[in-house]
Design a protein around this motif. Structure first.
Motif, short mmCIF file in Angstrom:
data_model
loop_
_atom_site.label_atom_id
_atom_site.label_comp_id
_atom_site.label_asym_id
_atom_site.label_seq_id
_atom_site.Cartn_x
_atom_site.Cartn_y
_atom_site.Cartn_z
N ARG A 116 38.44 39.40 53.39
CA ARG A 116 39.38 39.57 52.28
C ARG A 116 38.63 39.71 50.95
O ARG A 116 39.02 40.50 50.09
CB ARG A 116 40.35 38.40 52.21
N ALA A 117 37.54 38.95 50.78
CA ALA A 117 36.77 39.04 49.54
C ALA A 117 36.11 40.41 49.40
O ALA A 117 36.06 40.99 48.30
CB ALA A 117 35.71 37.94 49.51
N ILE A 118 35.59 40.96 50.51
CA ILE A 118 34.94 42.26 50.46
C ILE A 118 35.96 43.36 50.14
O ILE A 118 35.70 44.25 49.32
CB ILE A 118 34.21 42.54 51.79
N VAL A 119 37.14 43.29 50.75
CA VAL A 119 38.19 44.27 50.45
C VAL A 119 38.60 44.15 48.98
O VAL A 119 38.71 45.16 48.26
CB VAL A 119 39.41 44.05 51.37
N ALA B 139 28.61 44.88 51.16
CA ALA B 139 29.20 45.32 49.89
C ALA B 139 28.44 46.51 49.31
O ALA B 139 29.05 47.47 48.82
CB ALA B 139 29.21 44.16 48.90
N ARG B 140 27.10 46.45 49.37
CA ARG B 140 26.30 47.55 48.82
C ARG B 140 26.49 48.82 49.63
O ARG B 140 26.62 49.91 49.07
CB ARG B 140 24.82 47.14 48.81
N ARG B 141 26.51 48.70 50.95
CA ARG B 141 26.69 49.89 51.79
C ARG B 141 28.08 50.50 51.60
O ARG B 141 28.23 51.73 51.52
CB ARG B 141 26.46 49.53 53.27
N ASP C 245 36.94 42.92 46.37
CA ASP C 245 35.89 43.33 45.43
C ASP C 245 35.68 44.84 45.45
O ASP C 245 35.42 45.46 44.41
CB ASP C 245 34.57 42.62 45.75
N TRP C 246 35.77 45.45 46.64
CA TRP C 246 35.59 46.91 46.72
C TRP C 246 36.72 47.62 45.98
O TRP C 246 36.48 48.58 45.23
CB TRP C 246 35.54 47.35 48.19
N LEU C 247 37.96 47.18 46.17
CA LEU C 247 39.08 47.80 45.47
C LEU C 247 38.96 47.59 43.96
O LEU C 247 39.25 48.50 43.17
CB LEU C 247 40.41 47.23 45.97
N ALA C 248 38.52 46.40 43.56
CA ALA C 248 38.38 46.12 42.13
C ALA C 248 37.31 46.99 41.48
O ALA C 248 37.39 47.28 40.27
CB ALA C 248 38.05 44.65 41.92
#
Length: 457
Positions: free
Chosen positions: A108-111, A79-81, A113-116
């Motif tokens: 799905r959670a990473i996608v 997530a940080r990268r 959170d990144w979009l949010a």
């Protein structure tokens, strides 16, 4: 680390794209299978964007092979990268995961959170509409407001209340509207409306990013679109060096004061609080013919050498550059001739510096092997106590050896992609020398991970 810093899977001077890709893929699979925690930890280091995406993709695709603690640690690193990567890289990763049918809960959670976390998802939807649509579908998301209709039925609404979406709709039939869109989107509309290139560049100039300005500046100058002008002093050092080398020698001479001032400003910014603290430094800089790189990475090795030259000038209290060609004018550097590393290293050691840095692809060929012998004798016979710190920085990945090419086992070699990472690479070079072990390496990585994740807090 050397591979993940230098290789992008593209053609190099001594190896083709297929060799580069196969070699890099093997390394990723080997590290993932045998040292998963170290593999994930490299996301906290200065790896290039290509390898950061590969690491994230491989970790997400093998979620089932990780235990709960590993999944938690990997999730935070990924997530940080992703938050630091350029958006096109991240959207490209999401598309690769979709094609590979990687759709576990963590993905799905990473996608999601990144979009949010995107500052303006409507802007992304206009600039990367197909990619945003694929990511939303893959993560099973339901975008709110007008974003859903825009992504899946863009021409159905008669009007949008979201300004950028309405601007995109109007740009289909109103030329003035396209100049309020991102450059890459507006360019397509300009072609549709048959707008002259010079007029388009002149009016879209305020919307350009700094790197778009740098990329377009010379072509715009030829068209007379003077509004497209980059502030060179704000550019990243290595990117600026690449720009300088792409200019003709006459242009470089004509703009010498401007270009030199911009390079030195960028170098001082990169040096930070280390400026002037490195003592007496000698640099052996490779401008041989192989520093041309390839058609895909044109003059990249030479650009790294030129950027390192200006950065070392800022870091050192006393600095001596030694170009392999013997030239003294760094601004006119060009790829030419053989690679007499051994002779230039002898010249550098003769000056008795505190540090000797060698920036080269390591293909010593004039005569072959001389550099290795010089360094071996210096380390074992003449300077066994390391009064002179010697480090070889190599900007080119050697596919055949699964590493960057080394000059001598007694001298540490580290891969380098951007000169801006030079200071951090000097710390990593101690592990390449073999005087520290896996325990120290793990401790170093733990510190880097802590700092990397703390920056996100």
């Amino acid at each position: 680390m050397n591979a993940a810093i230098t290789s992008t899977g593209q053609r190099e001077f001594h190896s083709g794209a297929d060799e580069q890709g196969l070699s890099l893929d093997f390394l990723h699979r080997y590290l993932l299978g045998n040292y998963r925690d170290l593999y994930a930890a490299t996301l906290a280091l200065d790896v290039n964007d290509h390898n950061a995406v590969l690491i994230a993709r491989n970790l997400l695709a093998t979620t089932a092979e990780a235990d709960p603690d590993q999944r938690h640690a990997e999730g935070r690193l990924i997530a940080r990268r992703l938050a630091l990567l350029p958006p096109p890289r991240v959207y490209g990763l999401f598309r690769e995961l979709r094609r590979a049918k990687v759709n576990n809960r963590r993905t799905r959670a990473i996608v999601r959170d990144w979009l949010a976390a995107r500052p303006d998802l409507a802007f992304d939807a206009v600039k990367y509409r197909g990619a945003v649509k694929d990511a939303v579908r893959h993560a099973h998301l339901r975008p709110g407001g007008e974003l859903g209709p825009f992504l899946f039925t863009p021409h159905r609404p008669a009007a949008y209340t979201t300004p950028i979406l309405e601007t995109w709709r109007r740009a289909h039939y109103e030329q003035a509207a396209l100049y309020k869109l991102p450059y890459t989107v507006a360019e397509g509309f300009a072609a549709k409306h048959h707008i002259a290139r010079a007029a388009f560049l002149e009016r879209i100039a305020p919307r350009l990013t700094r790197l778009e300005r740098l990329r377009l500046q010379e072509s715009a100058r030829g068209l007379g679109a003077d509004a497209v002008r980059a502030d060179l002093a704000t550019m990243p050092l290595t990117r600026l060096a690449s720009y300088v080398l792409a200019l003709s020698p006459d242009d470089r001479v004509h703009r010498r004061t401007e270009l030199t001032a911009a390079l030195r400003t960028a170098a001082r910014r990169s040096a930070g609080d280390q400026a002037g603290r490195w003592g007496a430094v000698v640099a052996v800089l490779d401008d041989s013919f192989s520093s041309y790189g390839s058609g895909h990475k044109r003059r990249r090795p030479l650009a790294v050498a030129l950027a390192c030259h200006f950065l070392l000038e800022a870091l050192a209290s006393e600095y001596t550059p030694l170009w392999l060609s013997g030239r003294s004018d760094a601004l006119l550097a060009r790829p030419y001739g053989a690679t007499p590393l051994g002779e230039r290293i002898l010249d550098g050691l003769d000056l008795r510096p505190e540090r000797l840095l060698i920036v080269s692809d390591g293909w010593d060929n004039s005569p072959p092997g001389l550099a290795g012998e010089v360094l071996r004798i210096w380390r074992t016979r003449l300077d066994p106590h390391h009064t002179c710190a010697i480090v070889h920085l190599n900007p080119v990945y050697d596919a055949a050896d699964f590493d960057v090419r080394r000059l001598a086992p007694t001298v540490p070699t580290a891969g380098i992609r951007d000169a801006e990472n030079l200071v951090a690479l000097m710390e990593l070079a101690q592990f390449a020398e073999g005087r520290t072990g896996l325990f120290e390496l793990r401790a170093h990585l733990a510190r880097r991970i802590e700092e990397f994740l703390r920056e996100d807090a």
